[in-house]
Design a protein around this motif. Structure first.
Motif: not given
Length: 215
Positions: A61-89
């Motif tokens: 997500l940080a690289l914007g390397a996932l197909p079908g996900v543009n860079k803006a959405h990729s950065r947003l998803c990166h933040r949300w996944v990061g928050a999810s990691i904190v919750v999971a920990v």
């Protein structure tokens, strides 16, 4: 033809990610270890597995390397996944604490006799520091390059510590799928860092050199 090839590649990438994430989780649900564990321990354990799986997505997500996900959405998803990691920990540590408070406190104080606990605590604090860094980024007034260097450094420490923590534990995760997931997490994280800090700067420098020679 080119579009079909692109769709096929995208399908292959997403299918591979889905298998890498789903197979360890599904196999973990069949573990005989779960038969005599409390619900708090099970929830905490699967939260840890989820955190490990999410580390696979973060560098992509940080690289914007996932197909079908543009860079803006990729950065947003990166933040949300990061928050999810904190919750999971937090769920992981909380579940272990409710199951065995004394052992969890020993691990947090780095006096636990089990080596994997030390790596787990290192990973936990790395996640905490990363979250604090993200929240306080503007207040710290760090240059973007400095912030990025610290952020990536913490990410590498967290991933390496998490992988060592995971492979040392003899728990619910099935061994082969666990190793495959851990190696995939290491590969994507290392590859993303090398691409960002080595390959891209070299490529940029070569373009500038060619431009200077042509002027």
């Amino acid at each position: 033809m080119a579009k079909q090839h692109k769709n096929l590649v995208s399908f292959g990438i997403w299918s591979g990610i889905a298998l890498l994430v789903a197979v360890p989780v599904v196999l973990a649900t069949t573990s005989p270890y779960l038969g005599y564990r409390s619900m708090a321990y099970i929830i905490g354990g699967f939260a840890g597995i989820l955190a490990l799986a999410l580390f696979l997505l973060q560098p992509l997500l940080a690289l914007g390397a996932l197909p079908g996900v543009n860079k803006a959405h990729s950065r947003l998803c990166h933040r949300w996944v990061g928050a999810s990691i904190v919750v999971a920990v937090l769920l992981h540590v909380g579940g272990l604490y409710l199951t065995s408070p004394a052992d969890t406190v020993d691990a947090l104080l780095l006096v636990s006799p089990t080596a994997f606990s030390i790596y787990g605590v290192i990973a936990m604090w790395g996640v905490v520091f990363t979250a604090v860094l993200v929240v306080c980024r503007r207040r710290l007034r760090l240059r973007y390059s400095t912030w990025q260097l610290v952020h990536n450094g913490l990410a590498l420490v967290v991933v390496i510590s998490t992988v060592i923590h995971a492979v040392m534990i003899q728990g619910a995760m099935e061994e082969i799928s666990k190793w495959v997931l851990c190696l995939a997490v290491l590969a994507t994280t290392t590859g993303a860092l090398v691409l960002h800090w080595v390959v891209k700067p070299l490529s940029r420098r070569r373009r500038l050199d060619r431009k200077a020679l042509s002027d």
